[in-house]
Design an enzyme around this catalytic site. Structure first.
Site, PDB file in Angstrom:
ATOM      1  N   ASP A  57       0.755  -1.102   0.117  1.00 37.44           N
ATOM      2  CA  ASP A  57      -0.024   0.002   0.128  1.00 37.44           C
ATOM      3  C   ASP A  57       0.832   1.372  -0.066  1.00 37.44           C
ATOM      4  O   ASP A  57       0.444   2.437   0.431  1.00 37.44           O
ATOM      5  CB  ASP A  57      -0.688  -0.087   1.412  1.00 37.44           C
ATOM      6  N   LYS A 170      -6.590  -0.576   6.686  1.00 39.50           N
ATOM      7  CA  LYS A 170      -5.281  -0.300   7.432  1.00 39.50           C
ATOM      8  C   LYS A 170      -5.086   1.247   7.848  1.00 39.50           C
ATOM      9  O   LYS A 170      -5.606   2.043   7.055  1.00 39.50           O
ATOM     10  CB  LYS A 170      -4.049  -0.665   6.711  1.00 39.50           C
ATOM     11  N   GLU A 211      -2.878   0.011  13.695  1.00 42.66           N
ATOM     12  CA  GLU A 211      -1.392   0.186  13.642  1.00 42.66           C
ATOM     13  C   GLU A 211      -0.780   1.243  14.304  1.00 42.66           C
ATOM     14  O   GLU A 211      -0.665   2.402  13.761  1.00 42.66           O
ATOM     15  CB  GLU A 211      -0.991   0.172  12.084  1.00 42.66           C
ATOM     16  N   GLU A 213       2.458   2.396  15.207  1.00 41.74           N
ATOM     17  CA  GLU A 213       3.814   2.174  14.750  1.00 41.74           C
ATOM     18  C   GLU A 213       4.788   2.777  15.705  1.00 41.74           C
ATOM     19  O   GLU A 213       4.573   4.128  15.768  1.00 41.74           O
ATOM     20  CB  GLU A 213       4.164   2.035  13.489  1.00 41.74           C
ATOM     21  N   LYS A 253      -1.662  -4.460  14.204  1.00 44.53           N
ATOM     22  CA  LYS A 253      -0.277  -4.338  13.615  1.00 44.53           C
ATOM     23  C   LYS A 253       0.721  -3.455  14.277  1.00 44.53           C
ATOM     24  O   LYS A 253       0.904  -2.364  14.044  1.00 44.53           O
ATOM     25  CB  LYS A 253      -0.748  -3.881  12.386  1.00 44.53           C
ATOM     26  N   SER A 324       2.614  -8.565   8.482  1.00 40.99           N
ATOM     27  CA  SER A 324       2.066  -7.888   7.492  1.00 40.99           C
ATOM     28  C   SER A 324       3.277  -6.872   7.028  1.00 40.99           C
ATOM     29  O   SER A 324       3.218  -5.788   7.395  1.00 40.99           O
ATOM     30  CB  SER A 324       0.910  -6.972   8.118  1.00 40.99           C
ATOM     31  N   TYR A 387       4.738   6.146   4.960  1.00 39.61           N
ATOM     32  CA  TYR A 387       4.514   4.883   4.098  1.00 39.61           C
ATOM     33  C   TYR A 387       3.575   5.498   3.022  1.00 39.61           C
ATOM     34  O   TYR A 387       2.635   6.262   3.100  1.00 39.61           O
ATOM     35  CB  TYR A 387       3.699   4.316   4.792  1.00 39.61           C
TER      36      TYR A 387
HETATM   37  P1  13P Z   1       7.088  -2.245   6.790  1.00 40.02           P
HETATM   38  O1  13P Z   1       6.809  -3.750   6.814  1.00 40.02           O
HETATM   39  O2  13P Z   1       7.643  -1.840   5.567  1.00 40.02           O
HETATM   40  O3  13P Z   1       7.541  -1.790   8.002  1.00 40.02           O
HETATM   41  O4  13P Z   1       5.609  -1.863   6.533  1.00 40.02           O
HETATM   42  C1  13P Z   1       4.466  -2.165   6.610  1.00 40.02           C
HETATM   43  C2  13P Z   1       3.570  -1.151   6.702  1.00 40.02           C
HETATM   44  O5  13P Z   1       2.158  -1.548   6.317  1.00 40.02           O
HETATM   45  C3  13P Z   1       3.544   0.158   7.539  1.00 40.02           C
HETATM   46  O6  13P Z   1       2.425   0.842   7.496  1.00 40.02           O
END
Ligand code: 13P
Length: 387
Positions: A57, A170, A211, A213, A253, A324, A387
């Protein structure tokens, strides 16, 4: 409704008002049983044993940096040709990949022979998903922290994605570890926006992948990453509860718990496994069917080995623990392709191999057969990754 009506006639004192307020906290309508059933089935299919997600994505600009690295121009057709390579990989991929996250422009694109990409995925039993956030923006008065935007108009977009054949979504939030961050402001705001996103997804029949992160940038040790991960996840699940999210129809995630990328004494894979599972045990309800880790700049092989250690680690693990991955599934594929038609087959072969390695790792059975093949050993870290 009935509670409010009943109390309108019976409230007599301040004490009654307090009781009424408390009751209202738990007065909410659950989503319909049929919708619960649909969401739960989608989430469980995505995390079926030995399967994980291909995150394809990348936004137009992120795809631009990936293509630039292999000397390919960032235009519609090159992005389409690259995604065609991914989605026409041999049907063996069905054994390893259950879901694929798409970017908006990809949803309606077609292969050279006119077959819709969504159809190619369906033929491989891969559930199409869609990135619905529109990126990170600054939080005023914070130390360069951010929140993720994209809620405006999202309800309509989700309804349309569902019609086009997507069944999950996502939304990526980003938190940074520095001496003074993540701040309370960033943790609270990002948890809340993830919960609002999740509720819009669920009302449109899309399973939300949540997610939050925590970026790997920094010199911090693994203990710091663990503390931050526990805290962030605790806020996320409080917010999901406040918004009455049906947890059985969600996926998480997260980052794995690791040392910062610039730490000189980085923790080994066994410690990553133990701390990652412990942080999840402390914060993620067992009702959540699965955890689909992001790769976060680890090399392809590191991401596979760490996922394997997590699954091999003996502990209470009430959720599926799988992948993922974006960079850690595609780095060698992109390099092998290099924009040339004659390399498509070899690139697809690398995708199959790395997907199989991650499938084995999601079962705790990876024997290291891939090693550092291709660019498997190369770090994929990108500072302050978008991203
Ligand atoms: P990476 O696996 O490259 O960290 O990215 C996954 C993703 O979807 C980040 O939003």
């Amino acid at each position: 409704m009935s509670l409010c009506v009943q109390f309108r006639y019976t409230v007599r004192s301040a004490q009654d008002i307090i009781i009424l307020k408390r009751l209202m906290c738990i007065h909410f309508e659950r989503i319909k049983p049929e919708l619960q059933c649909e969401l739960r089935r989608i989430a469980e299919d995505i995390v079926a044993p030995g399967k994980g997600i291909l995150a394809a994505d990348e936004s137009v600009s992120t795809m631009g940096s990936r293509l630039k690295n292999i000397g390919v121009e960032n235009n519609d057709n090159n992005r389409r040709k690259y995604r065609q390579l991914l989605f026409t990989t041999d049907k063996e991929i069905t054994n390893y990949i259950s879901g694929c996250i798409l970017f908006d422009e990809t949803v309606c694109q077609k292969a050279d022979d006119g077959t819709r990409f969504i159809e190619l995925l369906r033929q491989r039993n891969i559930i199409p998903g869609i990135k619905v956030d529109t990126g990170v923006v600054n939080l005023m008065s914070s130390l360069k922290e951010g929140t993720t935007q994209g809620l405006d108009g999202m309800d309509k977009r989700c309804a349309n994605y569902k019609k086009e054949g997507c069944h999950f979504a996502k939304w990526r939030c980003v938190l940074k570890i520095t001496q003074y961050t993540p701040s309370y402001q960033a943790i609270l705001e990002n948890a809340n926006v993830l919960a609002r996103y999740a509720s819009i997804c669920q009302s449109n029949g899309l399973v939300p992948i949540v997610e939050p992160e925590i970026l790997p940038d920094g010199e911090h040790d693994i203990e710091k990453c663990m503390k931050v991960t526990e805290r962030v996840l605790a806020f996320v699940y409080k917010a999901l509860s406040d918004h009455h999210i049906y947890l059985e129809g969600t996926l998480l995630k997260p980052n794995m718990v690791t040392s910062g990328m610039q730490n000189k004494n980085r923790a080994c894979t066994e410690e990553i496994a133990e701390r990652t599972v412990t942080a999840l045990q402390r914060a993620v309800p067992p009702a959540v069917p699965g955890v689909t880790f992001l790769s976060g700049g680890q090399s392809e092989e590191e991401a596979t080995v760490n996922l394997n250690s997590i699954n091999a680690y003996c502990a209470k693990k009430p959720w599926a623990l799988t992948f993922s991955y974006g960079r850690a599934l595609q780095a060698t594929v992109l390099k092998t392709w290099g924009g040339k038609d004659e390399n498509v087959e070899a690139a697809q072969c690398m995708l199959l191999k790395r997907a199989k390695a991650n499938s084995d790792a999601s079962l705790g059975k990876y024997d290291g057969f891939m090693g550092k093949e291709g660019s498997g050993g190369a770090s994929l870290f990108i500072a302050d990754h978008k991203y």
